[in-house]
Design a protein around this motif. Structure first.
Motif, PDB file in Angstrom:
ATOM      1  N   LEU A   4      -7.105  -0.787  -2.965  1.00  0.00           N
ATOM      2  CA  LEU A   4      -7.414   0.033  -1.786  1.00  0.00           C
ATOM      3  C   LEU A   4      -8.238   1.252  -2.199  1.00  0.00           C
ATOM      4  O   LEU A   4      -9.268   1.570  -1.585  1.00  0.00           O
ATOM      5  N   GLU A   5      -7.773   1.921  -3.265  1.00  0.00           N
ATOM      6  CA  GLU A   5      -8.490   3.130  -3.709  1.00  0.00           C
ATOM      7  C   GLU A   5      -9.914   2.793  -4.153  1.00  0.00           C
ATOM      8  O   GLU A   5     -10.856   3.531  -3.880  1.00  0.00           O
ATOM      9  N   ALA A   6     -10.050   1.653  -4.839  1.00  0.00           N
ATOM     10  CA  ALA A   6     -11.393   1.247  -5.306  1.00  0.00           C
ATOM     11  C   ALA A   6     -12.303   0.949  -4.123  1.00  0.00           C
ATOM     12  O   ALA A   6     -13.496   1.278  -4.159  1.00  0.00           O
ATOM     13  N   ALA A   7     -11.766   0.329  -3.059  1.00  0.00           N
ATOM     14  CA  ALA A   7     -12.583   0.018  -1.873  1.00  0.00           C
ATOM     15  C   ALA A   7     -13.058   1.319  -1.242  1.00  0.00           C
ATOM     16  O   ALA A   7     -14.226   1.451  -0.861  1.00  0.00           O
ATOM     17  N   LYS A   8     -12.155   2.295  -1.158  1.00  0.00           N
ATOM     18  CA  LYS A   8     -12.525   3.584  -0.548  1.00  0.00           C
ATOM     19  C   LYS A   8     -13.564   4.313  -1.406  1.00  0.00           C
ATOM     20  O   LYS A   8     -14.499   4.893  -0.877  1.00  0.00           O
ATOM     21  N   GLN A  41      -7.110  -3.982   6.106  1.00  0.00           N
ATOM     22  CA  GLN A  41      -6.374  -5.052   5.424  1.00  0.00           C
ATOM     23  C   GLN A  41      -5.907  -4.602   4.039  1.00  0.00           C
ATOM     24  O   GLN A  41      -4.849  -5.006   3.559  1.00  0.00           O
ATOM     25  N   ALA A  42      -6.723  -3.759   3.394  1.00  0.00           N
ATOM     26  CA  ALA A  42      -6.348  -3.268   2.063  1.00  0.00           C
ATOM     27  C   ALA A  42      -5.147  -2.332   2.172  1.00  0.00           C
ATOM     28  O   ALA A  42      -4.291  -2.293   1.280  1.00  0.00           O
ATOM     29  N   GLU A  43      -5.069  -1.580   3.273  1.00  0.00           N
ATOM     30  CA  GLU A  43      -3.909  -0.700   3.494  1.00  0.00           C
ATOM     31  C   GLU A  43      -2.666  -1.534   3.783  1.00  0.00           C
ATOM     32  O   GLU A  43      -1.571  -1.266   3.272  1.00  0.00           O
TER      33      GLU A  43
END
Ligand SMILES: NC(=O)c1ccc[n+]([C@@H]2O[C@H](COP(=O)([O-])OP(=O)(O)OC[C@H]3O[C@@H](n4cnc5c(N)ncnc54)[C@H](O)[C@@H]3O)[C@@H](O)[C@H]2O)c1
Length: 330
Positions: free
Chosen positions: A106-110, A314-316
């Motif tokens: 999730l952090e990497a996507a953000k 979805q990542a969250e």
């Protein structure tokens, strides 16, 4: 859009590659650990380039998005590499193998500002889409209880790495249970979990017996064949989960979610509604519902998301999903 595929096994060749091609985007590269397999698949689908490492593919190609279709324990590392290279990512289910991995992804996507979707195709079935719309419109009232069932009579796969904990991270729960657990949580709006009581074990899978999906490697089975759990949420709702790869049951394969709401209940699959009207109880089913291929719809929905603002939803949700799964295993 230019698409790369990481891992060219069953789900890549049956669901991802053909549906990208149908959607009119270019699948330009395949990465697979064994080159011969990658080349065979590339030839079948007319994909021009084959690579043996993710790094080589990402640095040689200008990709817009990648699909990750490898064993579960490899997902996180490959998701991070693809996001860091500026790609949107559709990663197969389960997202990873732990809550920590889901948080990292999730952090990497953000950080990358890129969409990260996961391969929960049951969400994209026509009956699920209809039920979700009805729940969101308040037609079931308050959904206070769900039951998620993923039960196979004798269904440990006799191929692949499904019995290998090191590569898969888990067994029946992470492989098939995760689909129905995700679906129940999705229909409930992914509430924050409060308590989890879980139980996992090996019962029938570690000894020889009848296998309806081929001869599995019972001697080296290192994953659970059974997982059961009760989850309560901060919203006061609750969820019951029952998962098996291998059980003495009548039905060969049950994938089912039941939702109980204060106005009506509903079950999938197939979709049925249970209500009260004017002093009578009704069971209702759609008389007509246009079906579609959920894998095709999943690819379409991913591509649509790639063309808009980055989608981290979805990542969250995957963080909550893996938190529950971690607690069941613990
Ligand atoms: N959504 C669904 O219904 C569904 C169905 C099946 C599988 N899956 C998921 O898809 C993923 C792959 O499953 P599958 O059934 O396609 O497995 P598979 O064994 O058929 O394919 C896996 C592929 O990954 C390759 N691979 C192995 N190690 C690799 C590495 N280090 N780097 C790159 N590639 C590597 C293998 O060579 C193989 O081609 C799993 O996460 C599984 O849970 C989802």
């Amino acid at each position: 859009m230019k698409i790369g595929i990481i891992g060219s096994g069953g789900i890549a060749t049956n669901a991802h590659i053909p549906n990208y091609i149908k959607a009119g985007v270019d699948v330009v590269a395949i990465m697979n650990r064994t080159r011969a397999n990658g080349e065979r698949v590339a030839q079948k689908f007319g994909v021009p380039n084959v690579y043996e490492t993710v790094e080589e593919m990402l640095s040689s190609e200008q990709l817009d998005a990648v699909s990750i279709c490898t064993p579960n324990a490899l997902h996180k590392e490959q998701v991070l590499l693809a996001l860091e290279a500026g790609c949107h990512v559709l990663c197969e289910k389960p997202p990873g193998i732990s809550e920590n991995e889901a948080i990292e992804m999730l952090e990497a996507a953000k950080r990358a500002g890129k969409t990260l979707h996961y391969g929960f195709h049951y969400r994209h079935r026509a009956d699920t889409i209809l039920l979700k719309r009805m729940i969101d419109a308040g037609e079931l009232g308050d959904v206070y209880a769900t039951t998620a069932l993923a039960l196979r009579r004798r269904g440990i796969p006799g191929w692949g790495v499904f019995t290998n904990k090191e590569l898969q991270g888990g067994g029946a729960l992470l492989d098939v249970g995760v689909h129905m657990l995700d679906l129940a949580l999705y229909l409930m709006g992914y509430p924050e979990p409060k308590e989890v009581i879980g139980h996992v074990g090996q019962y029938l899978g570690s000894r020889p017996g009848v296998g309806l999906l081929g001869d599995w490697d019972y001697a080296s089975l290192s994953v659970e064949d059974t997982a059961r759990a009760m989850v309560t949420f901060e919203t006061k709702a609750s969820l019951m989960l029952d998962v098996s790869y291998m059980a003495n049951l009548e039905d060969k394969d049950t994938m089912r979610v039941e939702c109980r709401g204060t106005n009506a209940g509903a079950s999938l699959f197939p979709l049925k509604l249970h209500t009260e009207k004017h002093g009578a109880l009704f069971d209702e089913q759609p008389a007509y519902l246009q079906e579609h291929d959920p894998y095709e719809k999943q690819i379409q929905s991913f591509l649509e998301a790639c063309r808009q603002e980055p989608d981290y939803r979805q990542a969250e949700e995957a963080v909550i999903l893996h938190r529950i799964i971690d607690r069941i295993y613990a």
